[in-house]
Write a protein that holds these residues in place. Structure first.
Motif, short mmCIF file in Angstrom:
data_model
loop_
_atom_site.label_atom_id
_atom_site.label_comp_id
_atom_site.label_asym_id
_atom_site.label_seq_id
_atom_site.Cartn_x
_atom_site.Cartn_y
_atom_site.Cartn_z
N ARG A 59 10.86 -77.59 -10.72
CA ARG A 59 10.05 -77.40 -9.84
C ARG A 59 10.84 -77.26 -8.28
N LEU A 60 12.06 -77.59 -8.24
CA LEU A 60 12.87 -77.07 -7.16
C LEU A 60 13.06 -75.59 -6.98
N ILE A 61 13.18 -74.96 -8.09
CA ILE A 61 13.11 -73.20 -8.15
C ILE A 61 11.93 -72.72 -7.90
N MET A 62 10.85 -73.37 -8.90
CA MET A 62 9.44 -72.66 -8.59
C MET A 62 8.94 -72.82 -7.06
N THR A 63 9.09 -73.82 -6.30
CA THR A 63 8.91 -73.76 -5.04
C THR A 63 9.74 -73.50 -3.94
N GLY A 64 10.74 -72.91 -4.24
CA GLY A 64 11.82 -72.32 -3.36
C GLY A 64 12.76 -73.09 -2.61
N ASP A 73 25.14 -76.98 -7.07
CA ASP A 73 24.09 -77.68 -6.48
C ASP A 73 23.10 -77.94 -7.44
N PHE A 74 22.63 -76.92 -8.21
CA PHE A 74 21.09 -77.36 -8.98
C PHE A 74 21.75 -78.26 -10.04
N LYS A 75 22.84 -78.05 -10.70
CA LYS A 75 23.33 -79.10 -11.93
C LYS A 75 23.40 -80.63 -11.03
N MET A 94 26.75 -81.60 -20.47
CA MET A 94 25.56 -81.27 -19.76
C MET A 94 25.41 -79.82 -19.37
N PHE A 95 24.69 -78.74 -19.76
CA PHE A 95 24.88 -77.46 -19.29
C PHE A 95 23.23 -77.36 -18.79
N VAL A 96 23.44 -76.02 -17.58
CA VAL A 96 22.42 -75.80 -17.13
C VAL A 96 22.34 -74.32 -17.01
N THR A 121 25.74 -70.26 -20.49
CA THR A 121 24.78 -70.16 -19.59
C THR A 121 25.08 -69.20 -18.37
N SER A 122 24.04 -69.06 -17.40
CA SER A 122 24.02 -68.27 -16.37
C SER A 122 22.98 -69.19 -15.40
N PHE A 123 23.27 -68.57 -14.00
CA PHE A 123 22.54 -69.04 -13.08
C PHE A 123 21.78 -68.02 -12.15
N ASN A 124 20.78 -67.73 -12.27
CA ASN A 124 19.66 -66.62 -11.78
C ASN A 124 18.43 -67.12 -11.45
N PRO A 125 18.05 -68.07 -10.49
CA PRO A 125 16.58 -68.61 -10.31
C PRO A 125 15.54 -67.52 -9.84
N GLY A 126 15.90 -66.33 -9.58
CA GLY A 126 14.89 -65.10 -9.35
C GLY A 126 14.36 -65.56 -7.87
#
Length: 173
Positions: A59-64, A73-75, A94-96, A121-126
């Motif tokens: 939800r943190l990513i979905m709402t910006g 930071d996200f992990k 733990m992997f994100v 893994t990668s990190f690309n929230p869009g």
């Protein structure tokens, strides 16, 4: 010579310890099945808990709210939502994985692993309006050697990859 067979016959006829012997025969399989059931239930409970954490943290990513987050930071935000079941401090467990997709049908459900069995893994929230996929992957240890052939799914044979996925379209932010 006749004394030995007679004593054996008397011993064979006694039934004083029959219940104890039967209990001893049944005890090991009963305890083994009980422990296997408890470990299997714990794996399913941990999987459900990881699903809840994935839904909450995505939800943190979905709402910006996470638009300026780094992967670390996200992990950390994920680990803040985790309760006592998971060891977030251990970076080998733990992997994100956060990716984008063009369509919902193009989302891959397979977890790619490297030669040592760790997820890639990668990190690309869009960006706004893009489809994002948040995948939390945890290497859950399977303790009992009796359940390892049935629950373990990694190359080592002692862990199970718990995977929780949340796919959504980002809100305008």
């Amino acid at each position: 010579m006749r004394i030995v067979p007679a004593r054996l016959r008397v011993f064979a006829r006694r039934e004083d310890g029959a219940a104890a012997v039967e209990f001893g025969i049944v005890l090991f399989p009963f305890v083994a099945i009980l422990l296997m059931t408890m470990e299997t239930a714990l794996v399913f409970f941990a999987q459900q808990n990881l699903e809840t954490v994935a839904a909450d943290s995505s939800r943190l990513i979905m709402t910006g709210q996470a638009k300026n987050f780094s992967e670390a930071d996200f992990k950390k935000a994920v680990c803040d939502r985790v309760v006592a079941l998971f060891d977030c401090a251990d970076t080998t467990k733990m992997f994100v994985d956060v990716q984008t997709a063009e369509t919902f049908s193009a989302i891959s459900t397979a977890v790619q692993t490297d030669s040592s069995g760790n997820p890639q893994t990668s990190f690309n929230p869009g960006a706004t309006g893009k489809i994002s996929v948040v995948r939390l992957i945890y290497k859950w240890p399977i303790v009992s050697p009796l359940t390892q052939p049935y629950l373990a799914d990694t190359k080592t044979g002692t862990t199970r990859l718990l995977v929780a996925t949340s796919a959504f379209r980002n809100e305008p932010f």
